[in-house]
Write a protein that holds these residues in place. Sequence first.
Motif, PDB file in Angstrom:
ATOM      1  N   ASP A  40       0.744  -0.978   0.186  1.00  0.00           N
ATOM      2  CA  ASP A  40       0.108  -0.063  -0.048  1.00  0.00           C
ATOM      3  C   ASP A  40       0.909   1.086   0.005  1.00  0.00           C
ATOM      4  O   ASP A  40       1.990   1.241   0.427  1.00  0.00           O
ATOM      5  CB  ASP A  40      -0.866   0.127   1.185  1.00  0.00           C
ATOM      6  N   GLU A  41       0.395   2.447  -0.655  1.00  0.00           N
ATOM      7  CA  GLU A  41       1.288   3.578  -0.751  1.00  0.00           C
ATOM      8  C   GLU A  41       0.443   4.587   0.198  1.00  0.00           C
ATOM      9  O   GLU A  41      -0.611   4.687   0.130  1.00  0.00           O
ATOM     10  CB  GLU A  41       1.101   3.940  -2.150  1.00  0.00           C
ATOM     11  N   TRP A  42       1.180   5.290   0.949  1.00  0.00           N
ATOM     12  CA  TRP A  42       0.733   6.235   1.979  1.00  0.00           C
ATOM     13  C   TRP A  42       1.728   7.496   1.746  1.00  0.00           C
ATOM     14  O   TRP A  42       2.834   7.795   1.367  1.00  0.00           O
ATOM     15  CB  TRP A  42       1.225   5.809   3.409  1.00  0.00           C
ATOM     16  N   LYS A  43       0.806   8.543   1.756  1.00  0.00           N
ATOM     17  CA  LYS A  43       1.304   9.958   1.376  1.00  0.00           C
ATOM     18  C   LYS A  43       1.698  10.704   2.967  1.00  0.00           C
ATOM     19  O   LYS A  43       0.664  10.653   3.552  1.00  0.00           O
ATOM     20  CB  LYS A  43       0.177  10.788   0.804  1.00  0.00           C
ATOM     21  N   PHE A  44       2.900  10.952   2.859  1.00  0.00           N
ATOM     22  CA  PHE A  44       3.374  11.726   4.292  1.00  0.00           C
ATOM     23  C   PHE A  44       2.837  12.978   4.320  1.00  0.00           C
ATOM     24  O   PHE A  44       2.456  13.772   3.308  1.00  0.00           O
ATOM     25  CB  PHE A  44       5.009  11.785   4.264  1.00  0.00           C
ATOM     26  N   PHE A  45       2.338  13.430   5.608  1.00  0.00           N
ATOM     27  CA  PHE A  45       1.868  14.906   5.557  1.00  0.00           C
ATOM     28  C   PHE A  45       2.717  15.192   6.924  1.00  0.00           C
ATOM     29  O   PHE A  45       2.781  14.958   7.869  1.00  0.00           O
ATOM     30  CB  PHE A  45       0.558  14.892   5.718  1.00  0.00           C
ATOM     31  N   GLU A  46       2.762  16.816   6.909  1.00  0.00           N
ATOM     32  CA  GLU A  46       3.407  17.529   8.165  1.00  0.00           C
ATOM     33  C   GLU A  46       2.195  17.843   8.908  1.00  0.00           C
ATOM     34  O   GLU A  46       1.863  19.043   8.447  1.00  0.00           O
ATOM     35  CB  GLU A  46       4.482  18.496   7.834  1.00  0.00           C
ATOM     36  N   PRO A  47       2.129  17.881  10.043  1.00  0.00           N
ATOM     37  CA  PRO A  47       0.971  18.478  10.849  1.00  0.00           C
ATOM     38  C   PRO A  47       1.447  19.561  11.526  1.00  0.00           C
ATOM     39  O   PRO A  47       2.493  19.794  11.755  1.00  0.00           O
ATOM     40  CB  PRO A  47       0.543  17.334  11.933  1.00  0.00           C
ATOM     41  N   SER A  48       0.424  20.598  11.995  1.00  0.00           N
ATOM     42  CA  SER A  48       0.751  21.640  12.751  1.00  0.00           C
ATOM     43  C   SER A  48       0.937  21.201  14.066  1.00  0.00           C
ATOM     44  O   SER A  48       0.442  20.193  14.561  1.00  0.00           O
ATOM     45  CB  SER A  48      -0.413  22.718  12.319  1.00  0.00           C
ATOM     46  N   PHE A  49       1.861  21.836  14.838  1.00  0.00           N
ATOM     47  CA  PHE A  49       2.012  21.508  16.092  1.00  0.00           C
ATOM     48  C   PHE A  49       1.937  22.621  17.253  1.00  0.00           C
ATOM     49  O   PHE A  49       2.448  23.553  16.746  1.00  0.00           O
ATOM     50  CB  PHE A  49       3.323  20.823  16.228  1.00  0.00           C
ATOM     51  N   GLU A  50       1.255  22.252  18.321  1.00  0.00           N
ATOM     52  CA  GLU A  50       1.263  23.475  19.457  1.00  0.00           C
ATOM     53  C   GLU A  50       2.045  22.831  20.697  1.00  0.00           C
ATOM     54  O   GLU A  50       1.471  21.890  21.340  1.00  0.00           O
ATOM     55  CB  GLU A  50      -0.215  23.595  19.693  1.00  0.00           C
ATOM     56  N   ASP A  51       3.067  23.536  20.672  1.00  0.00           N
ATOM     57  CA  ASP A  51       3.992  22.976  21.944  1.00  0.00           C
ATOM     58  C   ASP A  51       3.452  23.452  23.161  1.00  0.00           C
ATOM     59  O   ASP A  51       3.578  22.372  24.004  1.00  0.00           O
ATOM     60  CB  ASP A  51       5.553  23.696  21.803  1.00  0.00           C
ATOM     61  N   THR A  52       2.415  24.140  23.324  1.00  0.00           N
ATOM     62  CA  THR A  52       1.812  24.619  24.465  1.00  0.00           C
ATOM     63  C   THR A  52       1.037  23.329  25.115  1.00  0.00           C
ATOM     64  O   THR A  52       1.162  22.933  26.439  1.00  0.00           O
ATOM     65  CB  THR A  52       1.175  25.726  24.527  1.00  0.00           C
ATOM     66  N   ASP A  53       0.304  22.831  24.378  1.00  0.00           N
ATOM     67  CA  ASP A  53      -0.403  21.484  24.629  1.00  0.00           C
ATOM     68  C   ASP A  53      -0.191  20.244  24.163  1.00  0.00           C
ATOM     69  O   ASP A  53      -0.786  19.088  24.270  1.00  0.00           O
ATOM     70  CB  ASP A  53      -2.068  21.702  24.378  1.00  0.00           C
ATOM     71  N   ARG A  54       1.173  20.302  23.408  1.00  0.00           N
ATOM     72  CA  ARG A  54       1.582  19.005  22.861  1.00  0.00           C
ATOM     73  C   ARG A  54       0.557  18.270  21.725  1.00  0.00           C
ATOM     74  O   ARG A  54       0.650  17.198  21.814  1.00  0.00           O
ATOM     75  CB  ARG A  54       1.985  18.034  23.777  1.00  0.00           C
ATOM     76  N   LYS A 100      -7.647  15.971   2.989  1.00  0.00           N
ATOM     77  CA  LYS A 100      -8.597  15.662   1.834  1.00  0.00           C
ATOM     78  C   LYS A 100      -8.523  13.999   1.883  1.00  0.00           C
ATOM     79  O   LYS A 100      -7.879  13.289   2.672  1.00  0.00           O
ATOM     80  CB  LYS A 100      -8.444  16.382   0.569  1.00  0.00           C
ATOM     81  N   SER A 101      -9.596  13.479   0.935  1.00  0.00           N
ATOM     82  CA  SER A 101      -9.665  11.977   0.883  1.00  0.00           C
ATOM     83  C   SER A 101      -8.289  11.382   0.440  1.00  0.00           C
ATOM     84  O   SER A 101      -7.756  11.872  -0.426  1.00  0.00           O
ATOM     85  CB  SER A 101     -10.651  11.779  -0.134  1.00  0.00           C
ATOM     86  N   GLY A 102      -7.902  10.221   1.045  1.00  0.00           N
ATOM     87  CA  GLY A 102      -6.639   9.574   0.698  1.00  0.00           C
ATOM     88  C   GLY A 102      -6.250   8.808   1.868  1.00  0.00           C
ATOM     89  O   GLY A 102      -6.885   8.702   2.780  1.00  0.00           O
ATOM     90  N   ARG A 103      -4.786   8.257   1.578  1.00  0.00           N
ATOM     91  CA  ARG A 103      -4.334   7.676   2.728  1.00  0.00           C
ATOM     92  C   ARG A 103      -3.032   8.384   3.176  1.00  0.00           C
ATOM     93  O   ARG A 103      -2.228   8.821   2.246  1.00  0.00           O
ATOM     94  CB  ARG A 103      -4.018   6.205   2.192  1.00  0.00           C
ATOM     95  N   TYR A 104      -2.879   8.570   4.377  1.00  0.00           N
ATOM     96  CA  TYR A 104      -1.761   9.429   5.021  1.00  0.00           C
ATOM     97  C   TYR A 104      -1.004   8.862   6.254  1.00  0.00           C
ATOM     98  O   TYR A 104      -1.535   7.860   6.837  1.00  0.00           O
ATOM     99  CB  TYR A 104      -2.347  10.636   5.305  1.00  0.00           C
ATOM    100  N   GLY A 141       4.154   8.923  12.830  1.00  0.00           N
ATOM    101  CA  GLY A 141       3.978   7.535  12.176  1.00  0.00           C
ATOM    102  C   GLY A 141       2.621   6.819  12.253  1.00  0.00           C
ATOM    103  O   GLY A 141       2.241   5.976  11.818  1.00  0.00           O
ATOM    104  N   LEU A 142       1.708   8.001  12.750  1.00  0.00           N
ATOM    105  CA  LEU A 142       0.047   7.493  12.673  1.00  0.00           C
ATOM    106  C   LEU A 142      -0.260   7.422  11.316  1.00  0.00           C
ATOM    107  O   LEU A 142      -0.029   8.353  10.527  1.00  0.00           O
ATOM    108  CB  LEU A 142      -0.591   8.427  13.513  1.00  0.00           C
TER     109      LEU A 142
END
Length: 267
Positions: free
Chosen positions: A43-57, A64-68, A74-75
């Motif tokens: 299976d192919e998975w597309k990597f994505f970079e989430p936004s991150f709030e260090d204050t609440d970790r 959009k629709s897809g496999r990520y 690693g989720l």
Amino acid sequence: MNALSEHFEGRFLDELLGKITSAMCPQVSDHDCKTCAEFMETDEWKFFEPSFEDTDRTFRALLKSGRYECSRTGLRIECSSDVQLEYLTCDWEQVNYTPEMDQFTPCGPLMDLKVISGELKEVYLPHSLCLGKSLQRDAVKVLHVEDSGVYFEECSLTRFHAKLLDLSFSPKGLLLRKGYTVFYHCETLIYHTLKSHLTLHVYLIPSDKQMKEAVTKKEEQMRSKFILKPEPQCKLQMNGRFTLKALDQTKTSDCNSDITPKVITFR
């Protein structure tokens, strides 16, 4: 943080780094592990970079629709329409104690996932287990943490992840039943410190993105320089004892280095 530190002393950095060997096995990326090569994923998975709030970790993502696959944790998720997510990695120590927990040990991160909008089709939690050598699939359970207590769920293992069969969300993580002989994928992280003599910090840790990030943050605060090296090619046994060596140019004897401690335990 389950990281193991070692110090290497010597005169020539470039020469020494080319000679670091270990009793583990030859090193390449853990995705090239020969022990579980038969479980290669298609299976192919597309990597994505989430936004991150260090204050609440908290990590946040709008997809959009897809496999990520999340590049930070690693989720893996699959969705058939737009979804908005919030998730974070929790400390295992925060799980309320129950007698049943004595029968298990964590083999992946404990993650708290919330779906703000949309609907998820599939969710996969990362693990560091090596599926080679006929690991019994019923040895792995999903811990489901709720206000009323903790519950154990079934899952479907893939090479580096476990597919959740129950998509109701609250903190969930993978547990391995004690008593089984199992092996793990691991990473060796090497840092050159700013100490006056040549000193290297070496960490032997399970393949866990959050654990690796914690080590990186610690070393960056000390202004250490990361040294790129390939990863172990085969699995390691948890609680096994390993040694690291710095060899001379002939690779037949130890060079003039001081390694402390002489033996480390992978845990």
